[in-house]
Design an enzyme around this catalytic site. Structure first.
Site, PDB file in Angstrom:
ATOM      1  N   CYS A  83      -3.431   1.210   6.436  1.00 43.77           N
ATOM      2  CA  CYS A  83      -3.866   0.431   7.602  1.00 43.77           C
ATOM      3  C   CYS A  83      -4.482   1.341   8.665  1.00 43.77           C
ATOM      4  O   CYS A  83      -5.217   0.887   9.532  1.00 43.77           O
ATOM      5  CB  CYS A  83      -2.711  -0.377   8.164  1.00 43.77           C
ATOM      6  SG  CYS A  83      -1.243   0.598   8.467  1.00 43.77           S
ATOM      7  N   ASN A 108       0.807  -1.230   0.000  1.00 40.99           N
ATOM      8  CA  ASN A 108       0.000   0.000   0.000  1.00 40.99           C
ATOM      9  C   ASN A 108       0.842   1.284   0.000  1.00 40.99           C
ATOM     10  O   ASN A 108       0.502   2.251  -0.656  1.00 40.99           O
ATOM     11  CB  ASN A 108      -1.016  -0.010   1.149  1.00 40.99           C
ATOM     12  CG  ASN A 108      -0.394  -0.260   2.492  1.00 40.99           C
ATOM     13  OD1 ASN A 108       0.693  -0.835   2.585  1.00 40.99           O
ATOM     14  ND2 ASN A 108      -1.038   0.174   3.536  1.00 40.99           N
TER      15      ASN A 108
HETATM   16  O1  TXE Z   1      -0.938  -8.931   2.259  1.00 40.87           O
HETATM   17  P1  TXE Z   1       0.159  -9.870   2.851  1.00 40.87           P
HETATM   18  P2  TXE Z   1      -1.917  -9.211   1.049  1.00 40.87           P
HETATM   19  C1  TXE Z   1      -4.288  -6.565   4.696  1.00 40.87           C
HETATM   20  C2  TXE Z   1      -5.469  -6.161   3.862  1.00 40.87           C
HETATM   21  C3  TXE Z   1      -5.362  -7.058   2.689  1.00 40.87           C
HETATM   22  C4  TXE Z   1      -4.845  -8.321   3.330  1.00 40.87           C
HETATM   23  C5  TXE Z   1      -4.107  -9.235   2.415  1.00 40.87           C
HETATM   24  O2  TXE Z   1      -6.659  -6.434   4.545  1.00 40.87           O
HETATM   25  O3  TXE Z   1      -6.587  -7.258   2.069  1.00 40.87           O
HETATM   26  O4  TXE Z   1      -3.964  -7.865   4.315  1.00 40.87           O
HETATM   27  O5  TXE Z   1      -3.205  -8.515   1.612  1.00 40.87           O
HETATM   28  C6  TXE Z   1       4.490 -11.147   2.325  1.00 40.87           C
HETATM   29  N1  TXE Z   1       5.736 -15.310   5.033  1.00 40.87           N
HETATM   30  N2  TXE Z   1      -3.142  -5.700   4.497  1.00 40.87           N
HETATM   31  O6  TXE Z   1      -2.207 -10.649   0.842  1.00 40.87           O
HETATM   32  O7  TXE Z   1       0.066 -11.220   2.235  1.00 40.87           O
HETATM   33  C7  TXE Z   1       3.958 -10.598   1.013  1.00 40.87           C
HETATM   34  O8  TXE Z   1       4.677 -11.123  -0.071  1.00 40.87           O
HETATM   35  C8  TXE Z   1       6.362 -14.122   4.945  1.00 40.87           C
HETATM   36  C9  TXE Z   1      -2.907  -4.737   5.520  1.00 40.87           C
HETATM   37  O9  TXE Z   1      -1.396  -8.526  -0.123  1.00 40.87           O
HETATM   38  O10 TXE Z   1       0.113  -9.765   4.296  1.00 40.87           O
HETATM   39  C10 TXE Z   1       4.151  -9.120   1.243  1.00 40.87           C
HETATM   40  O11 TXE Z   1       5.506  -8.761   1.018  1.00 40.87           O
HETATM   41  N3  TXE Z   1       5.906 -13.123   4.181  1.00 40.87           N
HETATM   42  C11 TXE Z   1      -1.547  -4.211   5.444  1.00 40.87           C
HETATM   43  C12 TXE Z   1       3.821  -8.952   2.719  1.00 40.87           C
HETATM   44  O12 TXE Z   1       3.947 -10.259   3.277  1.00 40.87           O
HETATM   45  C13 TXE Z   1       4.773 -13.308   3.490  1.00 40.87           C
HETATM   46  C14 TXE Z   1      -1.007  -3.919   4.103  1.00 40.87           C
HETATM   47  C15 TXE Z   1       2.404  -8.440   2.996  1.00 40.87           C
HETATM   48  O13 TXE Z   1       1.475  -9.190   2.273  1.00 40.87           O
HETATM   49  C16 TXE Z   1       4.064 -14.524   3.550  1.00 40.87           C
HETATM   50  C17 TXE Z   1      -1.297  -4.975   3.178  1.00 40.87           C
HETATM   51  C18 TXE Z   1       4.593 -15.559   4.371  1.00 40.87           C
HETATM   52  N4  TXE Z   1       3.996 -16.728   4.504  1.00 40.87           N
HETATM   53  C19 TXE Z   1      -2.377  -5.790   3.392  1.00 40.87           C
HETATM   54  N5  TXE Z   1       2.959 -14.408   2.781  1.00 40.87           N
HETATM   55  C20 TXE Z   1      -1.194  -3.114   6.430  1.00 40.87           C
HETATM   56  N6  TXE Z   1      -1.522  -3.303   7.685  1.00 40.87           N
HETATM   57  O14 TXE Z   1      -0.573  -2.119   6.100  1.00 40.87           O
HETATM   58  C21 TXE Z   1       2.970 -13.177   2.242  1.00 40.87           C
HETATM   59  N7  TXE Z   1       4.063 -12.500   2.655  1.00 40.87           N
END
Ligand code: TXE
Length: 485
Positions: free
Chosen positions: A286, A154
């Site tokens: 967030c 984001n």
């Molecule tokens: O985020 P991910 P996603 C929330 C928001 C969104 C949901 C899913 O609700 O709809 O999360 O989004 C890495 N081990 N937020 O799926 O997966 C991934 O590659 C280690 C809130 O896009 O959490 C990326 O670099 N790392 C949030 C990072 O984690 C892993 C902002 C975040 O991705 C992993 C984004 C694993 N097993 C989404 N799996 C905020 N709070 O700012 C994925 N990643």
């Protein structure tokens, strides 16, 4: 996009390198729905290379005087600032956010992150404790080694630099992984590191997916410190991997933040502030206040005002300088937003504004992932739409009668990241702030950031705090030396 940037590379040991297996993923531009570059689909072997480089660099970097580390980090900030336009364009294309937002907020804040920690390390103090007439203790804070830094899509450069800057300023080295959805600014950062004279191996950037690269970073035995920002579900997986290895971790996770408007507030300011806190970056921050609670006496005025002001936001091609609302980051995220808007209606909500994709923006953006800013009223406080993180341009507004009731509403939530309170009554502001279970409470403002304050969430919004001294402490290991008299 500048020539030569269409295929992103990993940045390891100061050089751009291909992923070892030669595999790439398409990098989609959200505004068009089409691939515009490719990002390495790296594997654990690539992480291994990065760890080797980081381990080698640590010996020297951890012993480099802080004044020298500071100078290099300041040069890195300058290098990003010099290329601000290039970074802002890359961030806008990658994320779908308006280029004006990237130019005025995200990239300048990334520059500030480097400047802040570059100078913070020049002003630290070490604690000393005199044990009656028996001994003298002092505490050394030493770099912890190789850090693993994982960030979301984001605010790509801002959130990654918020981790990289304190980690390397404190004398650690790093293996960083930006989101595979938004890798371009991290790619450009490698070049800036070399311009700044950052020694090879201090910062290594490995691109790829969570299950391949993120998991390899969190599971790597030589990476002892993990700083993660992302979704709560992913955060749980990260914690599951780190806990049995006793890694130090900081998890910045999701939010479902209350935005509370009392009838005694400056309502114009509350409405203007709430347009921002609801829809900045298409609601994909967030900290966005997606649960709005308005005291009954001001409810209708507030709803009308918010609908009116929000309806004037210019949705458009993110690359147009006048655009205020760009595209949602991915097709999956767009589907998630649509799902929740449908769910809200099944749960008895009324769409007061938005609720669907906008009219076609222009020919370039006809297949882009756009959604109108959406305001929903009439939902029960405890329904799913009001509890689960949507992470898109959707807010719900609920009336309340008194302080006690709204504090109960605000805290009846699994998340606890941030909140806003709008009131002109100072005593009430203090009273409410004290009782709300969130890591930050903004009074008569939103997203007003001072980099020195602790930043992070309670409950399922995470573990640990970043910012200022919290970050300097997180990225160092305290060691007490006790000298007997
Ligand atoms: O985020 P991910 P996603 C929330 C928001 C969104 C949901 C899913 O609700 O709809 O999360 O989004 C890495 N081990 N937020 O799926 O997966 C991934 O590659 C280690 C809130 O896009 O959490 C990326 O670099 N790392 C949030 C990072 O984690 C892993 C902002 C975040 O991705 C992993 C984004 C694993 N097993 C989404 N799996 C905020 N709070 O700012 C994925 N990643």
């Amino acid at each position: 996009m500048t020539e030569g940037n269409d295929r992103i590379q990993n940045f390891i040991d100061g050089r751009y390198v291909e992923p070892l297996a030669g595999a790439y993923l398409d990098n989609i531009e959200p505004a068009t729905g089409k691939p515009y570059s490719q990002v390495p689909d790296s594997r654990p072997e690539d992480v291994e290379l990065a760890v080797t480089a980081a381990e080698k660099a640590f010996e020297q970097w951890s012993r480099t005087p802080s004044a020298e580390r500071s100078t290099i980090l300041l040069r890195l900030a300058d290098a990003i600032e010099r290329d601000l336009e290039k970074f802002a364009l890359a961030e806008s294309i990658d994320t779908g956010k308006p280029v004006s937002l990237a130019r005025n907020l995200d990239i300048p804040r990334a520059v500030s992150n480097f400047r802040f920690f570059a100078t913070a390390i020049l002003h630290t103090e070490n604690e000393a404790h005199v044990t009656d007439g028996v001994a003298f203790n002092y505490t050394l804070r030493q770099p912890r080694g190789i850090t693993g830094l994982i960030s979301p899509w984001n605010l790509p450069l801002y959130l990654l630099s918020w981790k990289i800057a304190p980690a390397i300023a404190c004398g650690n080295t790093a293996v960083a992984k930006p989101s595979e959805l938004t890798p371009m600014t991290a790619h450009l950062l490698g070049e800036a590191c070399n311009q700044a004279g950052l020694p090879p191996g201090v910062l290594n950037i490995v691109h790829g997916t969570g299950p391949h690269v993120g998991q390899a970073i969190t599971a790597h035995p030589k990476i002892t410190t993990i700083s993660f920002t992302g979704g709560t579900v992913t955060g749980r997986k990260v914690a599951e991997t780190c806990a049995p290895m006793f890694k130090k971790m900081s998890l910045e996770l999701g939010g479902k933040n209350p935005n509370i408007v009392f009838a005694d507030a400056d309502l114009d300011a509350a409405i203007t502030g709430s347009v921002r806190s609801s829809f900045a970056n298409q609601g994909q921050v967030c900290l966005c206040g997606s649960r709005i609670f308005v005291q009954r006496a001001a409810y209708q005025h507030f709803v009308d005002g918010l609908v009116d002001k929000t309806s004037k936001l210019r949705i458009g091609d993110p690359l147009e300088p006048t655009t205020e609302q760009g595209a949602i980051v991915s097709k999956t995220q767009l589907e998630k937003v649509k799902f929740y808007v449908d769910l809200a209606q099944q749960e008895g909500g009324r769409v007061a504004l938005g609720g669907r994709a906008p009219e076609q923006i222009n020919d370039r953006c006809r297949d882009g992932y756009f959604f109108q800013p959406t305001i929903i009223t009439g939902l029960a406080v405890g329904c799913r739409t009001n509890r689960e993180e949507i992470f898109g341009p959707v807010v719900s507004i609920t009336p309340f009668d008194d302080e006690e009731e709204v504090i109960r509403y605000a805290n009846d939530c699994d998340y606890g990241l941030a909140s806003s309170v709008w009131t002109q009554n100072l005593s009430r502001a203090h009273r409410v702030a004290e009782q709300i279970q969130t890591g930050t409470v903004w009074v008569n403002c939103w997203l007003l950031r001072d980099l020195r304050v602790p930043f992070g969430g309670m409950k399922q919004s995470g573990v640990g705090r970043e910012g200022g001294n919290e970050a300097l402490h997180f990225f160092t290991e305290p060691k007490n030396v006790c000298i007997a008299k």
